[in-house]
Design a protein around this motif. Structure first.
Motif, PDB file in Angstrom:
ATOM      1  N   PRO A 164       0.811  -1.232   0.000  1.00  0.00           N
ATOM      2  CA  PRO A 164       0.000   0.000   0.000  1.00  0.00           C
ATOM      3  C   PRO A 164       0.840   1.275   0.000  1.00  0.00           C
ATOM      4  O   PRO A 164       0.369   2.312  -0.445  1.00  0.00           O
ATOM      5  CB  PRO A 164      -0.808  -0.111   1.306  1.00  0.00           C
ATOM      6  N   THR A 167       3.884   1.063  -3.628  1.00  0.00           N
ATOM      7  CA  THR A 167       3.209   0.186  -4.587  1.00  0.00           C
ATOM      8  C   THR A 167       4.069  -0.119  -5.813  1.00  0.00           C
ATOM      9  O   THR A 167       4.161  -1.281  -6.236  1.00  0.00           O
ATOM     10  CB  THR A 167       1.872   0.814  -5.025  1.00  0.00           C
ATOM     11  N   LYS A 211      -4.881   0.980  -8.894  1.00  0.00           N
ATOM     12  CA  LYS A 211      -5.991   1.482  -8.081  1.00  0.00           C
ATOM     13  C   LYS A 211      -5.503   2.200  -6.825  1.00  0.00           C
ATOM     14  O   LYS A 211      -6.217   3.037  -6.262  1.00  0.00           O
ATOM     15  CB  LYS A 211      -6.905   0.318  -7.666  1.00  0.00           C
ATOM     16  N   ILE A 212      -4.297   1.881  -6.385  1.00  0.00           N
ATOM     17  CA  ILE A 212      -3.833   2.441  -5.111  1.00  0.00           C
ATOM     18  C   ILE A 212      -2.569   3.275  -5.234  1.00  0.00           C
ATOM     19  O   ILE A 212      -2.250   4.041  -4.329  1.00  0.00           O
ATOM     20  CB  ILE A 212      -3.583   1.329  -4.075  1.00  0.00           C
TER      21      ILE A 212
END
Length: 416
Positions: A164, A167, A211-212
């Protein structure tokens, strides 16, 4: 009927010193063999599959008389059952040797892989990035683990904490672990599925990177500040400053510019041809040279003993940090690579040149496979006009800059 040997005791056996084979009794065919040097070893003589065979049972006194009898009886039981104890032992030793040869740790596989693929690295920096990420994250968790034992739990232990927050690094690390494990499988060091594979596996357990992850663009000089920056840069002496100037005028990557060589320059044709091996896409790239770029080259000294245009120590290309250090000395909050973004912004916001010409000038890979298949040329003539316009723009005040129409192209009429 063969004569049965008299069974000897441990003390009697210890007193045997005459070279030759001595039957000790207790088990048919059990002998103590003594060579001319006095070394003693146990041997079982027996008929195996119709042939008389001698089977070693170990050396004396490390293997005692009682142990020799025990081993001899076990071997005789195998023979009686129709097995060949000698062959069985050879197969066991062979299997153990094969298993030992395959018993490679993950770290050993990393080292072997890096050596095997040494000729494929784009540059030393790319290789160092591979090694550093694997050393920093994978090595502490399963570096010393046998590669055939590396499993999903261990891979997740490495990836989950940084997925997270780092990444991009984590995603690259996952791919590198997957590659090492695939290599180990191909070498026969492991079997089964790859626990680091993404599709249909880790993509179900980890968030999709796009996406993160936050896209961090290279810090770039603003379009309106390009001319002022170039003016300041030209006041600085040294090959690092000239290399940075050349990179700006050609919209080239730092590595392409630092590695540039005089044989790649055709002053008459006004073209710099970058060979495929130095290009990110591994495809030869022709760069049209503006008047300013040609003037810069003509004023550079030719260093004896090297054909590198911007040499550092011992005639080798400048270091990776040389251009960055130059910008830092100018106290500009940007990086050399950012000038490619500056160029791209200029092309899209201040000119009418089509997007594909600007993309080709930057040597970007064509994402569409269909478009790539049909595009044969490199639009060199049109790019020459654009690169000259870019160089001219970088030499004049920002307020004087105007929309630059593409040569031979009339503005479209607006339909009300």
């Amino acid at each position: 009927m063969p004569k049965k040997a008299v069974e000897l005791g441990a003390l009697q056996v210890s007193r045997l010193t005459k070279p030759g084979a001595h039957a000790v009794g207790g088990v048919a065919g059990l002998q103590l063999k003594i060579n001319d040097a006095g070394a003693r070893s146990w041997v079982l003589r027996a008929m195996v599959a119709g042939k008389r065979r001698d089977m070693g049972l170990g050396g004396f006194p490390d293997v005692t008389l009682a142990q020799a009898k025990e081993r001899a009886r076990a071997a005789r039981d195998q023979i009686h059952a129709g097995a060949d104890p000698i062959q069985t032992r050879q197969e066991a030793r062979s299997a153990a040797a094969a298993a030992s040869a395959k018993a490679k740790t993950f770290d050993q596989c990393v080292d072997a892989f890096m050596k095997a693929k040494s000729g494929e690295w784009k540059n030393a920096k790319h290789r160092a990035q591979w090694q550093s990420t694997l050393d920093a994250y994978a090595k502490p968790v399963f570096g010393n683990v046998l590669v055939h034992d590396v499993d999903l739990a261990q891979v997740l232990t490495v990836l989950e904490p940084i997925w997270p927050v780092k990444t991009e690094t984590a995603s690259r690390l996952r791919g590198r672990i997957e590659t090492i494990l695939d290599w180990a499988t191909a070498r026969g060091y492991r079997t089964g599925d790859n626990p680091a594979r993404w599709r249909g596996h880790l993509d179900q357990l980890l968030a999709k990177p796009r996406k993160i992850s936050k896209v961090v663009h290279h810090a770039a000089v603003k379009v309106d500040d390009a001319a002022a920056f170039l003016t300041g840069l030209r006041s600085i002496e040294g090959l690092s400053a000239r290399a940075l100037e050349f990179a700006i005028l050609t919209a080239g990557r730092s590595g392409e510019v630092r590695g540039a060589r005089w044989p790649e320059i055709d002053l008459q044709a006004k073209v710099w041809t970058v060979p495929a091996e130095r290009m990110k896409a591994k495809k030869e790239h022709r760069v049209p040279l503006s008047k300013q770029a040609l003037k810069l080259l003509e004023q550079l000294p030719r260093i004896e003993g090297t054909d590198v245009i911007f040499p550092g120590r011992k005639g080798q290309p400048l270091s990776d940090m040389s251009l960055t250090a130059c910008m830092r000395r100018m106290k500009v909050d940007a990086v050399p690579h950012g000038f490619r973004s500056t160029f791209r912004d200029w092309a899209s916001e201040r000119t009418n040149y089509p997007r594909e010409i600007a993309e080709m000038a930057l040597a970007h890979t064509i994402e569409s496979a269909v478009e790539a298949a049909y595009r044969r040329g490199d639009l060199l003539t049109k790019r020459a006009s654009m690169m000259q316009a870019w160089s001219d723009f970088c030499e004049r005040p920002a307020e004087a800059a105007a929309v630059i129409p593409m040569e031979g192209r009339k503005p479209r009429r607006r339909v009300e």
